[in-house]
Design an enzyme around this catalytic site. Structure first.
Site, PDB file in Angstrom:
ATOM      1  CB  SER A 196      -0.911   0.004   1.227  1.00  0.00           C
ATOM      2  OG  SER A 196      -0.156  -0.142   2.419  1.00  0.00           O
ATOM      3  CG  HIS A 197       3.227   2.418   2.951  1.00  0.00           C
ATOM      4  ND1 HIS A 197       2.236   1.587   3.393  1.00  0.00           N
ATOM      5  CD2 HIS A 197       3.341   3.403   3.876  1.00  0.00           C
ATOM      6  CE1 HIS A 197       1.772   2.035   4.551  1.00  0.00           C
ATOM      7  NE2 HIS A 197       2.420   3.137   4.860  1.00  0.00           N
ATOM      8  CG  ASP A 235      -2.360  -1.137   4.866  1.00  0.00           C
ATOM      9  OD1 ASP A 235      -1.879  -1.615   3.830  1.00  0.00           O
ATOM     10  OD2 ASP A 235      -1.683  -0.939   5.892  1.00  0.00           O
TER      11      ASP A 235
END
Length: 337
Positions: free
Chosen positions: A49-50, A190
């Site tokens: 997600s990053h 997330d």
């Protein structure tokens, strides 16, 4: 769960894609190399997600004029063990990398040293700021405050950011121990990823419009009100990070959103503090043995694992087989190149 069409990319292809998006958004060559590498490491190690999903946020921060795409941070050593930085309205990771050699030297000279930095942006996993210090043989602790979206226990409106912290230390004969975590139950990206992929979160992580805890990512994104992990305990950690990050560094408080809102950005120019400790200067010659013993007590202890070690398994798999990326996200990123 919605069926997601995906394409497998090598890590080099991820790097090239990230670099092209950042350059198209106006970022200079050194800075885009560094942030692209952070995107690659996030795709490689997790949480993904990053990684590529963060690129539109990076790009928006530059195209809106909120962040400086060609920042030149400055530094001042204001005490024997304190280095203060101004990130020139650029990304904190660029300033932290530029300060790293001096911080390491200060820690080895004094036993402990701190780097504080304001006028900076931070998106992405915080562990990439601590891991290089552990690789140099130091123990590291990092904190950074972020955009207010975490409701204090019993509260009805956000006060804190997801306010992450990261710890890293050397491990004899192996990769360093490195972990990071948000003060919220789940990181914002997330939640965004769960919404994009069409599934609920594993547990309630924020408030729905009716004020009740919810695991529905779309309901949480509507209120932008996340829950702290561990109820009042996580809220206390978020408070600590607000003080050690924003207050010590002189960064923007999580609730001070006026400038951020003017640019439609998804972060505030918070404050960060990075503390480095040289274990050889703390008087315990058996430091490495202690760390080895702690790890040995966890290994083989049911399904327990050493904090952060899940990233090593992810790393090996992605280096060999690449990473799967949704074709929808790839299409979005192609439009940004």
């Amino acid at each position: 769960m919605t069926d997601i069409s995906t394409k497998t990319l090598s890590l080099q292809e991820v790097r090239e894609l990230a670099k092209s998006v950042l350059v198209a958004a106006g970022m200079d060559d050194p800075g885009s190399d560094m942030i692209a590498e952070i995107v690659v490491k996030s795709e490689r190690d997790g949480p993904r997600s990053h990684g590529l999903r963060m690129l539109p946020v990076y790009a928006q921060s530059f195209t809106s004029g909120y962040a400086n795409p060609a920042a030149h941070p400055t530094f001042e050593r204001i005490a024997p063990g304190v280095l203060r930085g101004d990130a020139d309205n650029g990304y904190y990771q660029i300033a932290a990398a530029a300060a790293r050699d001096e911080l390491i030297a200060m820690a080895r000279e004094n036993g402990i040293a701190a780097f504080t930095c304001a006028n900076s942006h931070h998106l992405g996993a915080l562990r990439f700021d601590t891991e290089p210090l552990a690789e140099a043989g130091l123990v590291a602790l990092a904190v950074v405050n972020s955009l207010s979206m975490v409701v204090p226990q019993g509260g009805v409106r956000p006060v804190f950011g997801t306010n992450p912290m990261s710890f890293a230390c050397p491990r004899d004969g192996m990769e360093p121990i490195v972990w990071d975590q948000a003060s919220s139950t789940v990181a914002l990206m997330d939640i965004r990823m769960a919404a994009a992929e069409g599934h609920d979160l594993p547990r309630p992580a924020g408030l729905a419009p009716d004020g009740e805890p919810s695991a529905d990512p779309n309901a949480i994104l509507e209120t932008r009100s996340l829950l702290p992990f561990g109820e009042h305990k996580g809220a206390a950690i978020a408070f600590l990070i607000e003080v050690m990050g924003a207050a010590l560094a002189g960064g923007t408080l999580s609730v001070d959103n006026a400038e951020r809102e003017a640019h439609g950005a998804l972060n505030v120019k918070g404050g960060a503090t990075l503390i480095a400790m040289d274990p050889t200067r703390f008087g315990n010659a058996g430091f490495n043995d202690y760390v080895t013993r702690i790890c040995a007590e966890i290994d083989g202890n049911g399904t327990a694992r050493i904090p952060g070690d899940g990233r090593l398994k992810n790393r090996a798999a992605s280096q060999d087989g690449g990473v799967s990326v949704s074709t929808e996200l790839l299409s979005q990123l192609q439009d940004l190149r």
